[in-house]
Design a protein around this motif. Sequence first.
Motif, mmCIF file in Angstrom:
data_model
loop_
_atom_site.group_PDB
_atom_site.id
_atom_site.type_symbol
_atom_site.label_atom_id
_atom_site.label_comp_id
_atom_site.label_asym_id
_atom_site.label_seq_id
_atom_site.Cartn_x
_atom_site.Cartn_y
_atom_site.Cartn_z
ATOM 1 N N PRO A 127 0.701 -1.282 -0.037
ATOM 2 C CA PRO A 127 0.000 -0.036 0.037
ATOM 3 C C PRO A 127 0.889 1.206 0.087
ATOM 4 N N ARG A 128 2.157 1.145 0.194
ATOM 5 C CA ARG A 128 3.060 2.385 -0.012
ATOM 6 C C ARG A 128 4.055 2.194 -0.907
ATOM 7 N N ASP A 129 4.882 1.262 -0.816
ATOM 8 C CA ASP A 129 5.963 0.988 -1.774
ATOM 9 C C ASP A 129 5.480 0.423 -3.067
ATOM 10 N N GLY A 130 4.447 -0.296 -3.152
ATOM 11 C CA GLY A 130 3.780 -0.990 -4.303
ATOM 12 C C GLY A 130 3.037 0.211 -4.979
ATOM 13 N N PHE A 131 2.076 0.999 -4.244
ATOM 14 C CA PHE A 131 1.427 1.906 -4.950
ATOM 15 C C PHE A 131 1.894 3.285 -5.452
ATOM 16 N N GLN A 132 3.370 3.715 -4.893
ATOM 17 C CA GLN A 132 3.968 4.704 -5.149
ATOM 18 C C GLN A 132 4.393 5.107 -6.588
ATOM 19 N N ASN A 133 4.410 4.033 -7.378
ATOM 20 C CA ASN A 133 5.022 3.900 -8.609
ATOM 21 C C ASN A 133 3.779 3.879 -9.525
ATOM 22 N N VAL A 134 2.582 3.564 -9.175
ATOM 23 C CA VAL A 134 1.370 3.632 -10.222
ATOM 24 C C VAL A 134 0.990 4.998 -10.564
ATOM 25 N N PRO A 135 1.224 5.195 -11.873
ATOM 26 C CA PRO A 135 1.136 6.609 -12.466
ATOM 27 C C PRO A 135 -0.553 7.171 -12.071
ATOM 28 N N GLU A 136 -1.478 6.609 -12.468
ATOM 29 C CA GLU A 136 -2.737 6.966 -12.149
ATOM 30 C C GLU A 136 -3.141 6.783 -10.704
ATOM 31 N N PHE A 137 -3.892 7.962 -10.113
ATOM 32 C CA PHE A 137 -4.087 8.108 -8.700
ATOM 33 C C PHE A 137 -5.052 6.723 -8.615
ATOM 34 N N ILE A 138 -4.926 6.006 -7.444
ATOM 35 C CA ILE A 138 -5.524 4.901 -6.977
ATOM 36 C C ILE A 138 -6.702 5.423 -6.060
ATOM 37 N N PRO A 139 -7.987 5.315 -6.411
ATOM 38 C CA PRO A 139 -9.007 5.977 -5.527
ATOM 39 C C PRO A 139 -8.858 5.475 -3.936
ATOM 40 N N THR A 140 -9.146 6.164 -2.924
ATOM 41 C CA THR A 140 -8.812 5.735 -1.754
ATOM 42 C C THR A 140 -9.568 4.365 -1.205
ATOM 43 N N ASP A 141 -10.767 4.167 -1.947
ATOM 44 C CA ASP A 141 -11.657 3.119 -1.342
ATOM 45 C C ASP A 141 -10.988 2.021 -2.107
#
Length: 302
Positions: A13-27
Amino acid sequence: MSQKKVEIVEVGPRDGFQNVPEFIPTDVKLKVIEGIVKSGIKSIQITSFVSPKAIPQMKDAKDVTAACLVRYPDLRLFALVPNLYGAKAAVESGLKELAYVISVSKTHNTKNVKRTHDESFEELDQIVQLYPEIKVTLDVATTFGCPFEGEMSLEEVMAFLQRGYDLGIRTFNLCDTVGLAHPELIKEVVGTVLKTYPDCEFQIHIHDTRNMGMINSFTAIQCGITKVQTAIGGLGGCPFAPGASGNTSTEDFVYMLNKMGYDTGVNFDTLLETATYLKGNVTSGIYSGHQIFIDKTKVSTQ
């Protein structure tokens, strides 16, 4: 004979998501965290308190933290912070544990957190003094090598650890930030630090740049490490480290350890369901998890 226990520390949820270019919705982020929790993982790095200008993906750090603290009050939830400002925001959000990152490589530290070694350690000292009730883990970035300076010497790593130790740090996370480690180097570094600092806790965080995440992480376990950081789906990387690819895949690693008789406390099938959800709802074609060979009745993640 009792099973050997290995604690999986999920950093997706931190290191994995930080490189995803589009914003991942909070939900969606919260849905992934929910699946991770249901699988039995009890230690989760849920976000990072960094400048949204630097890492836009983490702009909802306070919202993610607020929701997780309500839903999972008994779990070990923590966030990455690069500086005193981030630490204050994390503590004000209710977190009781932080991971503070400094690179062994002076060049990488400047590029990653925009601070010199002295400045980073000065802020670490301020955090420790300001929040004595907060557990602070020192993330030792580029422990095993840097894209700018090459392999770090053992002497550099040990001097770095001593500096953190002198500030009162007793939990360290040895990070292979760009995947330059190999089993012999893992043995040398891990063996030395465990012998030198028997009163400290050491974790390992391995990137899978050269498809060596599994063997390097397992080698660390054989050397005495009992807490291993991994990321669901094998996602991740460092935005400020050229060549860094994803982390060691949580589901791959759990599958291997469970089959080998280790006690991870993690249900692989539940974890696999979350990885499948991740693939369909988050990664949009950039999923970097590996093929998992499982029973014929199961579906692979790729």
